[in-house]
Design an enzyme around this catalytic site. Sequence first.
Site, mmCIF file in Angstrom:
data_model
loop_
_atom_site.group_PDB
_atom_site.id
_atom_site.type_symbol
_atom_site.label_atom_id
_atom_site.label_comp_id
_atom_site.label_asym_id
_atom_site.label_seq_id
_atom_site.Cartn_x
_atom_site.Cartn_y
_atom_site.Cartn_z
ATOM 1 N N GLU A 67 0.861 -1.178 0.000
ATOM 2 C CA GLU A 67 0.000 0.000 0.000
ATOM 3 C C GLU A 67 0.894 1.223 0.000
ATOM 4 O O GLU A 67 1.874 1.279 0.738
ATOM 5 C CB GLU A 67 -0.868 0.031 1.270
ATOM 6 N N ASP A 89 -5.866 9.492 10.554
ATOM 7 C CA ASP A 89 -4.524 8.984 10.774
ATOM 8 C C ASP A 89 -3.932 9.460 12.091
ATOM 9 O O ASP A 89 -4.095 10.608 12.482
ATOM 10 C CB ASP A 89 -3.602 9.412 9.623
#
Lengths: 409, 266
Positions: free
Chosen positions: B49, B60
């Site tokens: 990824e 995040d």
Amino acid sequence: MMQIKKGIPFIDQHNKEYLYGGKFGGNFIPETLKKPIDDLTKLFSKLRKNKNFLKERDYYFKNYIGSPTPFIKLENLTKHVGGAQIYAKVVSEANGGAHKIYNATVHCLIAKKAGKKFIVGDTGAGYAGKMLSMAAKKFNLKCKIFMGAKDIKRQRPNVEAMKKNGAVIVPVKTGSQTLVDAVSECMRYWVSNCDTTHMCVGSTVGPNIFVKICAWSTSQISRELIVQLKEEFGKIPKKIKLINCVGGGSSAMGFWNEFIDTDAEFYGVEAGGPKKSKLHAAPLSNGSKIGILHGAAQYVVQDKEGQIGSTESISAGLDYPGISPLHCFLKDTKRAIYTSVNDEEALNAYRLVSKLENISPSLEPSHAFAEAIKFAPKLKRSDVIVVNSCGDSLKDKDIIKSRLGYYIR
Amino acid sequence: MKSKISLAFKNCKKENRTALITYTVAGDNTKNNSLKILKAISKHADILELGFPHNTPIADGGQIQESSYRALKNGIKLEDVFQIVKRFKNIQPNKPLILMGYFNLIYQHGEDNFLKNCKKSGVDGLIIVDLPWPENKKFARKCKKKSINFIQLISPTTSHNRMKKIVRDSHDMIYYISMLSTTGGKLKVSPRKILKNYNKIKKINSKKNLVIGFGITNKTINSLKSANGLVVGSMLCKTISNSLKKGQNPVTKLDKVVYNLKNKIL
């Protein structure tokens, strides 16, 4: 063509995807927040139809917040400036000193109904945080406030107030260290704690339900104003001009909401930033493109790539790159007109109003007063301008002193 | 034809092991180094990824934020991200690569234009953090048309009913978020509980490749290795941050860390 429908509450004029005008707002959120947002959406739609809940809300608006807030004519300012009659809705007289108390109180009432014991919120100018900490204390909820490190420094009085109310203040040190980062960090916290914690977004921004709850809460301002206008003039004056500052847009939405179906004219004033700076916080009046910020599609200060832009304003409360989807909708349907004034003009308006009148607006509504001062001389004596004086200057004492060398209130 | 993502899972199943999926940020700490990192770790990882950084990442945690800000500070643009993918795919055409990021960058780039560039550079799949189901239906269909995998996310808060619909609309891979957290949080749920939820999703359609992410490090990876795949991200970003602080080469450091992760799940 994008159109506002008559007879339907403005906050409900979205499609199935929660987009206003088919393109503003929505829920651009991580999967984890889908359910808590769904739950909150269902709960709120139930509560707003529940007579007991409305009674409770009205009780606290009256006895805790202090409703109605005064509506006064600014005789001296009107004389000084010339032209239209200038009035103020002195929302800063509400408990705590600003309109943010409405949203904070409603969120605490909802958190109680949801059985949550913790509440978190973001703040820029510190008003949203101060009010949430106040209301949380009143309703016995544990409170955490996310605030940019830069704002903590420049809005000290409100930080002190939050601490006194027993809230935990989390300084946010990422990015520009202002409101935009505080909102992000608060959302991150909620992603991790949504099972036990209620989140209050401090303005009419964020995923749709937060836009709705906030506008529904601040609408108290326009409900009161309609009654007060009728008392003063016998009816709502024709083409009355309602001028309000816009950062996230919560006070303006509350100031205008009940007037949407009338012929009242809306003027939103964004933060133009320092005179020669290109860093403004004016996505509506400065030609920003639509983008996604904090879960909603809106006009937003950003670069070509879609990175959110930096903003700068003397007023922490307006220092935000985005704007409520509701205001985007009002702009594109041409229901409201948006302009911007710079830091210097806002300071000047603060000085003039504080000197001439018994009120002293904070730097946010000073932007609206600056627009009124520019606008009034172009109008007739029969025209009526109302400015929403939605915050008190006390929190800006340090900034004003350092810029003007003195502080008057 | 089977997608490269499907083939990667098939291979892992043949070897009777979980797929190791890594997450690093494009441009961290430089454009060149992020390419070198991909090359190095692709020896051990099954699927890569690659994050395209955004400066307002609402889901995040600190580690990935730090990597993203570092990459942006170095001037990374979407154009560079595609360039990195292309150069990587020139060397390793069969290694599946998934781009991961936030929707605004795609929105500004134009959905069709973005997918065209994905196709041109060799992107195999997309994870868009803030485009949940059903909002992602239209875009996911567009991806499918281009034979790009749109990877749906499921979290512990996802209801069973919703889960079924998401699984039904998913492509070759589904991502299960292990706990209520941003990326990089400490694993606060027991592996047993995570696997219980994992099995609930598998029961809906056992053919779908289901991976687990969030909170996975060298310390926790072994306990979850019965899953089809495991994603390690924040730990890798942290490794880059730490090696920079110590003046070490992030490429060799990451190579070693991913090698060790792989050994933990064999």
